[in-house]
Design an enzyme around this catalytic site. Structure first.
Site, PDB file in Angstrom:
ATOM      1  N   TYR A 173      10.404   2.342  -2.727  1.00 31.50           N
ATOM      2  CA  TYR A 173       9.856   1.326  -1.842  1.00 31.50           C
ATOM      3  C   TYR A 173       9.505   1.938  -0.483  1.00 31.50           C
ATOM      4  O   TYR A 173       8.412   1.720   0.058  1.00 31.50           O
ATOM      5  CB  TYR A 173      10.887   0.204  -1.684  1.00 31.50           C
ATOM      6  CG  TYR A 173      10.480  -0.939  -0.786  1.00 31.50           C
ATOM      7  CD1 TYR A 173       9.650  -1.950  -1.253  1.00 31.50           C
ATOM      8  CD2 TYR A 173      10.950  -1.025   0.527  1.00 31.50           C
ATOM      9  CE1 TYR A 173       9.293  -3.018  -0.437  1.00 31.50           C
ATOM     10  CE2 TYR A 173      10.597  -2.081   1.343  1.00 31.50           C
ATOM     11  CZ  TYR A 173       9.770  -3.078   0.854  1.00 31.50           C
ATOM     12  OH  TYR A 173       9.414  -4.134   1.667  1.00 31.50           O
ATOM     13  N   LYS A 177       5.842   2.267   1.316  1.00 27.30           N
ATOM     14  CA  LYS A 177       5.591   1.655   2.616  1.00 27.30           C
ATOM     15  C   LYS A 177       5.233   2.702   3.674  1.00 27.30           C
ATOM     16  O   LYS A 177       4.447   2.417   4.594  1.00 27.30           O
ATOM     17  CB  LYS A 177       6.799   0.832   3.048  1.00 27.30           C
ATOM     18  CG  LYS A 177       7.070  -0.389   2.160  1.00 27.30           C
ATOM     19  CD  LYS A 177       5.924  -1.389   2.193  1.00 27.30           C
ATOM     20  CE  LYS A 177       6.262  -2.689   1.487  1.00 27.30           C
ATOM     21  NZ  LYS A 177       5.198  -3.709   1.601  1.00 27.30           N
TER      22      LYS A 177
END
Length: 284
Positions: A173, A177
Site C-alpha cells: 500500500y 501511494k
C-alpha cells in the site's frame, strides 16, 4: 449563496471510489460548491485478499442522491478503474452530457495487511493495480478530454500519509501511494501549459470502511513494534456541538474541505504539491 456565487458553478467533476467513505464525502462537497458530479465505483469485491466489505450499487446510488440533494446533477456508473476502456467510455459520456470535464478526484483505492516477504502475489498485485495503475488509467482517460475542452482544471490525487512515510505491515500500500507522488509531480509539469493543476493529498486516520480494526489489531498483536510507526493524531478540531473532538478517526468531510479547495479557484497557484491532511501526525 446563489448558484452563480458557488466556487465551482458551471464545473463538472469526476470522483472515483465514490460509493462511500471519502469518495462520497468529496462528491457531496463538490456538488455543494456548485459542480455537477460523475460518481464512479466498482461496487463489488476487487479480490479475496481485501478483507473489509466492498461497496454496493445501493451505496453508489445513495451518493448520487446526495449530490442531487445539493441541487446538482449526478451521473453514477459502476466502473472498475483497472479497466481503461470503461473509464474512457464514461469520460466520453460525461463530455457528451455536460460538455466539459474540469475536476478529477482520483480517490479509489484498496488496502490489505501483511509483511512484504510473506504476502501473496495476488495481494501485492491487487493493491498496486488498483491504487497506482488504476489512478494512472483514470488520468489517461480523463486528462485528454480536459485538455481538449481548453478550460484548464484541477486533478486531485488521493494518496495517503503512507505515501510520505514508510509503514510496516502494508508496504505494498505504501509503495503504491508513494508512486502516486511521482505521478502527481510529473503530471503537474506535463499539463501546466494547459492550465491544469495536479496535487496529491495525504490523509491519515480517516473514518472509512477501509479502517479494518480487527486486521490492524491482529497485525499489531503479532508484531507489536509496528505500532510505533503509526503515530497518534495530536490535533482534533472542535466539533459543531462544542465537544473537543478528540478520540476516534478523522471524519472524511474534513478531507473534503481540502479537496474542494484544490478543485476551486482559491488554490489557483497550487500545483505539484503534496498536502498532508493528518492532524499533524507526520510531525512525530
Amino acid at each position: 449563496m446563489s448558484d452563480t456565487d458557488r466556487p465551482l458553478h458551471g464545473k463538472v467533476a469526476l470522483v472515483t471510489g465514490a460509493a462511500r467513505g471519502q469518495g462520497r464525502a468529496h462528491a457531496q462537497r463538490l456538488a455543494r460548491d456548485g459542480a455537477d458530479v460523475v460518481v464512479l465505483d466498482i461496487c463489488a469485491p476487487v479480490s479475496d485478499t481485501v478483507a473489509y466489505p466492498a461497496p454496493t450499487a445501493d451505496d453508489l446510488a445513495e451518493t448520487a442522491k446526495l449530490v442531487e440533494a445539493e441541487g446538482r446533477q449526478a451521473l453514477a456508473r459502476e466502473v472498475d478503474i483497472r479497466d481503461l476502456a470503461a473509464l474512457e467510455a464514461v469520460v466520453a459520456e460525461t463530455v457528451a452530457r455536460f460538455g466539459r470535464l474540469d475536476v478529477v478526484v482520483a480517490n479509489a483505492g484498496v488496502l490489505s495487511w501483511g509483511r512484504l516477504f510473506e504476502m501473496s502475489a495476488e495481494q501485492w498485485d491487487t493493491v498496486v493495480e488498483v491504487n497506482l495503475n488504476g489512478t494512472w488509467r483514470t488520468i489517461r482517460a480523463a486528462v485528454p478530454a480536459m485538455i481538449e475542452a481548453g478550460n484548464g482544471g484541477s486533478v486531485v490525487i488521493v494518496s495517503s500519509s503512507a505515501g510520505l512515510k514508510a509503514t510496516p505491515g502494508n508496504g505494498h500500500y505504501s509503495a503504491s501511494k508513494h508512486g502516486l507522488v511521482a505521478l502527481t509531480n510529473s503530471l503537474a509539469l506535463e499539463v501546466g501549459e494547459f492550465g491544469i493543476r495536479v496535487n496529491s493529498i495525504h490523509p491519515y486516520s480517516v473514518d472509512t470502511p477501509m479502517i479494518d480494526p480487527e486486521a490492524m489489531m491482529k497485525l499489531f498483536g503479532e508484531f507489536p513494534t509496528f505500532l510505533h510507526s503509526f503515530p497518534p493524531v495530536p490535533y482534533r478540531p472542535v466539533t459543531a456541538d462544542g465537544t473537543d473532538g478528540r478520540g476516534g478517526f478523522m471524519p472524511p468531510e474534513h478531507v473534503s474541505d481540502i479537496v474542494a479547495w484544490l478543485a476551486g479557484p482559491g488554490s489557483g497557484s497550487t500545483t505539484g504539491n503534496q498536502i498532508a491532511v493528518d492532524g499533524g501526525a507526520l510531525k512525530y
